[in-house]
Design a protein around this motif. Structure first.
Motif, PDB file in Angstrom:
ATOM      1  N   ASN A 102      14.200  40.270  64.458  1.00 32.36           N
ATOM      2  CA  ASN A 102      14.534  41.221  65.518  1.00 32.36           C
ATOM      3  C   ASN A 102      15.885  41.905  65.355  1.00 32.36           C
ATOM      4  O   ASN A 102      16.075  43.018  65.837  1.00 32.36           O
ATOM      5  N   ASP A 103      16.845  41.226  64.693  1.00 28.67           N
ATOM      6  CA  ASP A 103      18.215  41.775  64.667  1.00 28.67           C
ATOM      7  C   ASP A 103      18.673  42.292  63.304  1.00 28.67           C
ATOM      8  O   ASP A 103      19.578  43.107  63.240  1.00 28.67           O
ATOM      9  N   TYR A 104      18.099  41.783  62.206  1.00 28.57           N
ATOM     10  CA  TYR A 104      18.571  42.229  60.888  1.00 28.57           C
ATOM     11  C   TYR A 104      18.074  43.640  60.617  1.00 28.57           C
ATOM     12  O   TYR A 104      17.016  44.044  61.124  1.00 28.57           O
ATOM     13  N   ASP A 105      18.832  44.414  59.806  1.00 25.50           N
ATOM     14  CA  ASP A 105      18.324  45.754  59.520  1.00 25.50           C
ATOM     15  C   ASP A 105      17.209  45.679  58.476  1.00 25.50           C
ATOM     16  O   ASP A 105      17.027  44.658  57.787  1.00 25.50           O
ATOM     17  N   VAL A 106      16.475  46.769  58.390  1.00 20.88           N
ATOM     18  CA  VAL A 106      15.249  46.783  57.589  1.00 20.88           C
ATOM     19  C   VAL A 106      15.524  46.431  56.121  1.00 20.88           C
ATOM     20  O   VAL A 106      14.778  45.658  55.509  1.00 20.88           O
ATOM     21  N   ALA A 107      16.632  46.959  55.585  1.00 25.33           N
ATOM     22  CA  ALA A 107      16.922  46.726  54.167  1.00 25.33           C
ATOM     23  C   ALA A 107      17.129  45.235  53.901  1.00 25.33           C
ATOM     24  O   ALA A 107      16.708  44.706  52.865  1.00 25.33           O
ATOM     25  N   GLU A 108      17.785  44.550  54.832  1.00 29.19           N
ATOM     26  CA  GLU A 108      18.061  43.130  54.654  1.00 29.19           C
ATOM     27  C   GLU A 108      16.764  42.316  54.772  1.00 29.19           C
ATOM     28  O   GLU A 108      16.525  41.380  53.998  1.00 29.19           O
ATOM     29  N   ILE A 109      15.915  42.692  55.717  1.00 34.25           N
ATOM     30  CA  ILE A 109      14.628  41.990  55.855  1.00 34.25           C
ATOM     31  C   ILE A 109      13.792  42.206  54.592  1.00 34.25           C
ATOM     32  O   ILE A 109      13.171  41.283  54.064  1.00 34.25           O
ATOM     33  N   GLU A 110      13.840  43.424  54.077  1.00 33.43           N
ATOM     34  CA  GLU A 110      13.087  43.742  52.859  1.00 33.43           C
ATOM     35  C   GLU A 110      13.589  42.880  51.693  1.00 33.43           C
ATOM     36  O   GLU A 110      12.798  42.338  50.925  1.00 33.43           O
ATOM     37  N   ARG A 111      14.922  42.743  51.596  1.00 33.70           N
ATOM     38  CA  ARG A 111      15.489  41.934  50.515  1.00 33.70           C
ATOM     39  C   ARG A 111      15.032  40.468  50.639  1.00 33.70           C
ATOM     40  O   ARG A 111      14.643  39.837  49.662  1.00 33.70           O
ATOM     41  N   ILE A 112      15.064  39.963  51.858  1.00 30.65           N
ATOM     42  CA  ILE A 112      14.660  38.568  52.086  1.00 30.65           C
ATOM     43  C   ILE A 112      13.200  38.356  51.660  1.00 30.65           C
ATOM     44  O   ILE A 112      12.873  37.412  50.946  1.00 30.65           O
TER      45      ILE A 112
END
Ligand code: SAM
Length: 239
Positions: A102-112
């Motif tokens: 819910n809180d991380y930005d899209v790029a960070e979620i994509e990296r994860i």
């Protein structure tokens, strides 16, 4: 404990307070020969020193999740049952999967998802549910699992006595790759790039690899415990 007593002592570390309580209860008959504490792999050096386990003869890492954790819907590790998006192995820590989603930005979620969920390919073997890798990625991020392994195996090497052994049980390739490359580097006298004519690194081998290839469970073991199917055991001896 049956194998090392009388005479031997065991220190158990788990970041899940429930696992600590349950191990303390199971191992109660062994009295002072066993100590089970709440802590992380990355804290192994300090914990071992504090409890008089430095140097240690043997260190065993059993990475990943326990069945007790996976099978409890309230902990949020499984997509097979409704539950909160939690995924913390240690419920006293603050970061949950819900916060990442819910809180991380899209790029960070994509990296994860790409790095920890190994979501590069989309052609899955039929036996793997499409959500498996997504859940794996989130879980690794919530618990900072790869950093924990790196720091833990490094601390283990410092904590072992010469001739002592460390063994690791990995459950997926990201875990296994970290151990494999750590063992490879630390078993070499020189880690200079191969094209370099003269060694300048001064690196010295500090361990010997005992298992050239990882040990896999037998067919009988997998039949008795299907969750063991992806386990890989590696062993190294401190020089
Ligand atoms: C595969 S289970 C094995 C548990 C135990 N060896 C057994 O057989 O019942 C892995 C355990 O490691 C714990 N764990 C995972 N990462 C950890 C870390 N970085 N520090 C401490 N414990 C960790 C989990 O909470 C879980 O209980």
């Amino acid at each position: 404990m049956e194998r090392i007593t009388p005479g031997g002592r065991l220190l158990g570390i788990d970041r899940d307070p429930d696992a600590v309580r349950s191990a303390q209860k199971t191992l109660e008959p062994f009295g002072d020969s066993v100590t089970v504490v709440h802590g992380r792999f990355s804290e192994l050096g300090e914990i071992a020193a504090k409890h008089g386990f430095n140097p240690a003869n043997l260190i065993l890492f059993d990475f990943g999740l326990s069945s007790t954790q996976v099978d409890d819907p309230e902990r949020g590790f499984s997509f097979r049952a409704e539950g909160p998006l939690d995924m913390r192995m240690d419920p006293t820590s603050t970061l949950t999967a819900a916060r990442i989603v819910n809180d991380y930005d899209v790029a960070e979620i994509e990296r994860i998802l790409r790095e920890y969920g190994e979501e590069r390919r989309r052609a899955w073997p039929h036996e793997i549910h499409v959500a498996t890798r997504t859940f794996q990625g989130l879980r690794i991020a919530v618990n900072d699992e790869l950093e924990e392994i790196e720091k833990g195996i490094r601390a283990a090497l410092l904590t072992l006595k010469p001739g002592g052994r460390m063994a690791t049980i990995s459950f997926h390739s990201l875990e296994d790759r970290l151990v494999k490359s750590f063992f490879n580097v630390e078993s070499k006298d020189c880690i200079c790039p191969p094209q370099q004519p003269v060694c300048t690194c001064g690196h010295r081998a500090s361990l010997r690899i005992v298992t050239r290839h990882p040990v896999r469970p037998s067919e009988e073991e997998v039949a008795a415990n299907p969750r063991a199917r992806s386990a890989r055991l590696r062993v190294a001896e401190k020089l």
